[in-house]
Motif scaffolding. Structure first.
Motif, PDB file in Angstrom:
ATOM      1  N   ASN A   8       0.821  -1.211   0.000  1.00 28.02           N
ATOM      2  CA  ASN A   8       0.000   0.000   0.000  1.00 28.02           C
ATOM      3  C   ASN A   8       0.855   1.261   0.000  1.00 28.02           C
ATOM      4  O   ASN A   8       0.539   2.225  -0.692  1.00 28.02           O
ATOM      5  CB  ASN A   8      -0.953   0.004   1.192  1.00 28.02           C
ATOM      6  N   SER A   9       1.935   1.245   0.757  1.00 28.93           N
ATOM      7  CA  SER A   9       2.847   2.397   0.787  1.00 28.93           C
ATOM      8  C   SER A   9       3.428   2.652  -0.593  1.00 28.93           C
ATOM      9  O   SER A   9       3.436   3.786  -1.076  1.00 28.93           O
ATOM     10  CB  SER A   9       3.974   2.171   1.785  1.00 28.93           C
ATOM     11  N   LYS A  10       3.916   1.610  -1.227  1.00 24.45           N
ATOM     12  CA  LYS A  10       4.491   1.756  -2.573  1.00 24.45           C
ATOM     13  C   LYS A  10       3.452   2.248  -3.568  1.00 24.45           C
ATOM     14  O   LYS A  10       3.746   3.075  -4.429  1.00 24.45           O
ATOM     15  CB  LYS A  10       5.094   0.436  -3.052  1.00 24.45           C
ATOM     16  N   LEU A  11       2.228   1.757  -3.435  1.00 24.81           N
ATOM     17  CA  LEU A  11       1.146   2.166  -4.328  1.00 24.81           C
ATOM     18  C   LEU A  11       0.838   3.654  -4.152  1.00 24.81           C
ATOM     19  O   LEU A  11       0.742   4.403  -5.134  1.00 24.81           O
ATOM     20  CB  LEU A  11      -0.102   1.328  -4.050  1.00 24.81           C
ATOM     21  N   ILE A  12       0.700   4.097  -2.919  1.00 25.16           N
ATOM     22  CA  ILE A  12       0.393   5.508  -2.648  1.00 25.16           C
ATOM     23  C   ILE A  12       1.520   6.409  -3.154  1.00 25.16           C
ATOM     24  O   ILE A  12       1.275   7.422  -3.806  1.00 25.16           O
ATOM     25  CB  ILE A  12       0.130   5.742  -1.147  1.00 25.16           C
ATOM     26  N   ILE A  13       2.750   6.038  -2.884  1.00 29.05           N
ATOM     27  CA  ILE A  13       3.898   6.838  -3.331  1.00 29.05           C
ATOM     28  C   ILE A  13       3.918   6.922  -4.855  1.00 29.05           C
ATOM     29  O   ILE A  13       4.145   7.986  -5.432  1.00 29.05           O
ATOM     30  CB  ILE A  13       5.213   6.258  -2.773  1.00 29.05           C
ATOM     31  N   SER A  14       3.638   5.810  -5.506  1.00 34.02           N
ATOM     32  CA  SER A  14       3.612   5.784  -6.965  1.00 34.02           C
ATOM     33  C   SER A  14       2.530   6.717  -7.518  1.00 34.02           C
ATOM     34  O   SER A  14       2.772   7.480  -8.460  1.00 34.02           O
ATOM     35  CB  SER A  14       3.371   4.344  -7.437  1.00 34.02           C
ATOM     36  N   VAL A  15       1.354   6.675  -6.910  1.00 34.72           N
ATOM     37  CA  VAL A  15       0.251   7.534  -7.351  1.00 34.72           C
ATOM     38  C   VAL A  15       0.604   9.001  -7.143  1.00 34.72           C
ATOM     39  O   VAL A  15       0.389   9.843  -8.023  1.00 34.72           O
ATOM     40  CB  VAL A  15      -1.050   7.169  -6.603  1.00 34.72           C
ATOM     41  N   VAL A  16       1.164   9.323  -5.994  1.00 37.13           N
ATOM     42  CA  VAL A  16       1.540  10.714  -5.713  1.00 37.13           C
ATOM     43  C   VAL A  16       2.609  11.177  -6.699  1.00 37.13           C
ATOM     44  O   VAL A  16       2.521  12.279  -7.247  1.00 37.13           O
ATOM     45  CB  VAL A  16       2.008  10.882  -4.256  1.00 37.13           C
ATOM     46  N   ASN A  17       3.588  10.337  -6.974  1.00 36.62           N
ATOM     47  CA  ASN A  17       4.645  10.720  -7.909  1.00 36.62           C
ATOM     48  C   ASN A  17       4.082  10.988  -9.307  1.00 36.62           C
ATOM     49  O   ASN A  17       4.580  11.859 -10.014  1.00 36.62           O
ATOM     50  CB  ASN A  17       5.742   9.664  -7.950  1.00 36.62           C
ATOM     51  N   GLU A  18       3.032  10.269  -9.685  1.00 38.18           N
ATOM     52  CA  GLU A  18       2.366  10.516 -10.972  1.00 38.18           C
ATOM     53  C   GLU A  18       1.765  11.917 -11.019  1.00 38.18           C
ATOM     54  O   GLU A  18       1.661  12.517 -12.080  1.00 38.18           O
ATOM     55  CB  GLU A  18       1.247   9.492 -11.197  1.00 38.18           C
ATOM     56  N   MET A  19       1.363  12.418  -9.857  1.00 41.54           N
ATOM     57  CA  MET A  19       0.736  13.739  -9.788  1.00 41.54           C
ATOM     58  C   MET A  19       1.715  14.858 -10.138  1.00 41.54           C
ATOM     59  O   MET A  19       1.298  15.991 -10.365  1.00 41.54           O
ATOM     60  CB  MET A  19       0.139  13.969  -8.395  1.00 41.54           C
ATOM     61  N   LYS A  20       2.997  14.538 -10.170  1.00 43.39           N
ATOM     62  CA  LYS A  20       3.993  15.538 -10.562  1.00 43.39           C
ATOM     63  C   LYS A  20       3.770  15.985 -12.002  1.00 43.39           C
ATOM     64  O   LYS A  20       3.937  17.155 -12.330  1.00 43.39           O
ATOM     65  CB  LYS A  20       5.407  14.940 -10.466  1.00 43.39           C
ATOM     66  N   THR A  21       3.402  15.033 -12.850  1.00 42.55           N
ATOM     67  CA  THR A  21       3.319  15.329 -14.279  1.00 42.55           C
ATOM     68  C   THR A  21       1.921  15.171 -14.859  1.00 42.55           C
ATOM     69  O   THR A  21       1.691  15.542 -16.003  1.00 42.55           O
ATOM     70  CB  THR A  21       4.274  14.404 -15.066  1.00 42.55           C
ATOM     71  N   LYS A  22       0.987  14.599 -14.088  1.00 45.81           N
ATOM     72  CA  LYS A  22      -0.360  14.349 -14.614  1.00 45.81           C
ATOM     73  C   LYS A  22      -1.408  14.883 -13.655  1.00 45.81           C
ATOM     74  O   LYS A  22      -1.219  14.860 -12.449  1.00 45.81           O
ATOM     75  CB  LYS A  22      -0.588  12.845 -14.803  1.00 45.81           C
ATOM     76  N   GLN A  23      -2.522  15.328 -14.226  1.00 44.55           N
ATOM     77  CA  GLN A  23      -3.652  15.762 -13.412  1.00 44.55           C
ATOM     78  C   GLN A  23      -4.387  14.524 -12.899  1.00 44.55           C
ATOM     79  O   GLN A  23      -4.601  13.586 -13.668  1.00 44.55           O
ATOM     80  CB  GLN A  23      -4.627  16.592 -14.261  1.00 44.55           C
ATOM     81  N   PRO A  24      -4.781  14.512 -11.641  1.00 44.27           N
ATOM     82  CA  PRO A  24      -5.562  13.377 -11.139  1.00 44.27           C
ATOM     83  C   PRO A  24      -6.904  13.278 -11.872  1.00 44.27           C
ATOM     84  O   PRO A  24      -7.477  14.295 -12.260  1.00 44.27           O
ATOM     85  CB  PRO A  24      -5.799  13.714  -9.663  1.00 44.27           C
ATOM     86  N   LYS A  25      -7.385  12.067 -12.046  1.00 47.77           N
ATOM     87  CA  LYS A  25      -8.721  11.848 -12.609  1.00 47.77           C
ATOM     88  C   LYS A  25      -9.649  11.573 -11.439  1.00 47.77           C
ATOM     89  O   LYS A  25      -9.656  10.481 -10.887  1.00 47.77           O
ATOM     90  CB  LYS A  25      -8.699  10.688 -13.600  1.00 47.77           C
ATOM     91  N   TRP A  26     -10.376  12.599 -11.058  1.00 51.00           N
ATOM     92  CA  TRP A  26     -11.256  12.516  -9.902  1.00 51.00           C
ATOM     93  C   TRP A  26     -12.563  11.850 -10.275  1.00 51.00           C
ATOM     94  O   TRP A  26     -13.021  11.965 -11.405  1.00 51.00           O
ATOM     95  CB  TRP A  26     -11.545  13.922  -9.377  1.00 51.00           C
ATOM     96  N   PRO A  27     -13.220  11.201  -9.309  1.00 50.49           N
ATOM     97  CA  PRO A  27     -14.580  10.709  -9.563  1.00 50.49           C
ATOM     98  C   PRO A  27     -15.469  11.884  -9.963  1.00 50.49           C
ATOM     99  O   PRO A  27     -15.368  12.972  -9.378  1.00 50.49           O
ATOM    100  CB  PRO A  27     -15.006  10.127  -8.213  1.00 50.49           C
ATOM    101  N   LYS A  28     -16.297  11.682 -10.963  1.00 42.87           N
ATOM    102  CA  LYS A  28     -17.135  12.779 -11.469  1.00 42.87           C
ATOM    103  C   LYS A  28     -18.034  13.382 -10.398  1.00 42.87           C
ATOM    104  O   LYS A  28     -18.357  14.560 -10.443  1.00 42.87           O
ATOM    105  CB  LYS A  28     -17.985  12.286 -12.642  1.00 42.87           C
ATOM    106  N   SER A  29     -18.412  12.579  -9.415  1.00 43.21           N
ATOM    107  CA  SER A  29     -19.339  13.060  -8.383  1.00 43.21           C
ATOM    108  C   SER A  29     -18.654  13.899  -7.299  1.00 43.21           C
ATOM    109  O   SER A  29     -19.325  14.515  -6.483  1.00 43.21           O
ATOM    110  CB  SER A  29     -20.041  11.867  -7.729  1.00 43.21           C
ATOM    111  N   TRP A  30     -17.316  13.927  -7.281  1.00 43.85           N
ATOM    112  CA  TRP A  30     -16.603  14.658  -6.232  1.00 43.85           C
ATOM    113  C   TRP A  30     -16.597  16.145  -6.517  1.00 43.85           C
ATOM    114  O   TRP A  30     -16.284  16.590  -7.620  1.00 43.85           O
ATOM    115  CB  TRP A  30     -15.160  14.172  -6.114  1.00 43.85           C
ATOM    116  N   ASN A  31     -16.890  16.932  -5.474  1.00 43.93           N
ATOM    117  CA  ASN A  31     -16.786  18.380  -5.594  1.00 43.93           C
ATOM    118  C   ASN A  31     -15.402  18.819  -5.084  1.00 43.93           C
ATOM    119  O   ASN A  31     -14.598  17.991  -4.653  1.00 43.93           O
ATOM    120  CB  ASN A  31     -17.927  19.075  -4.837  1.00 43.93           C
ATOM    121  N   LYS A  32     -15.171  20.117  -5.130  1.00 42.14           N
ATOM    122  CA  LYS A  32     -13.863  20.653  -4.719  1.00 42.14           C
ATOM    123  C   LYS A  32     -13.535  20.277  -3.269  1.00 42.14           C
ATOM    124  O   LYS A  32     -12.418  19.879  -2.956  1.00 42.14           O
ATOM    125  CB  LYS A  32     -13.867  22.175  -4.896  1.00 42.14           C
TER     126      LYS A  32
END
Length: 66
Positions: A8-32
């Protein structure tokens, strides 16, 4: 065999590192507010793990939320 916590730690770190260069794809139902709360929760975990480089990535992502 990798423990669940380690995986889980490796997964979270990997996802966060992706945020350096890519915009997150949020669930459509999520507000700010929900997006900010999610990133705040992520920040708490990253701080506890002393992953300060990833904290900065999350802070930068928070600034881009509309």
């Amino acid at each position: 065999i990798m423990s669940d916590d380690n995986y889980n730690s490796k997964l979270i770190i990997s996802v966060v590192n992706e945020m350096k260069t890519k915009q997150p794809k949020w669930p459509k139902s999520w507000n700010k507010k929900q997006k900010i709360e999610f990133l705040d929760d992520m920040l708490l975990w990253l701080e506890q793990e002393q992953l300060y480089e990833q904290c900065q990535i999350v802070l930068n992502a928070k600034k881009k939320i509309k």
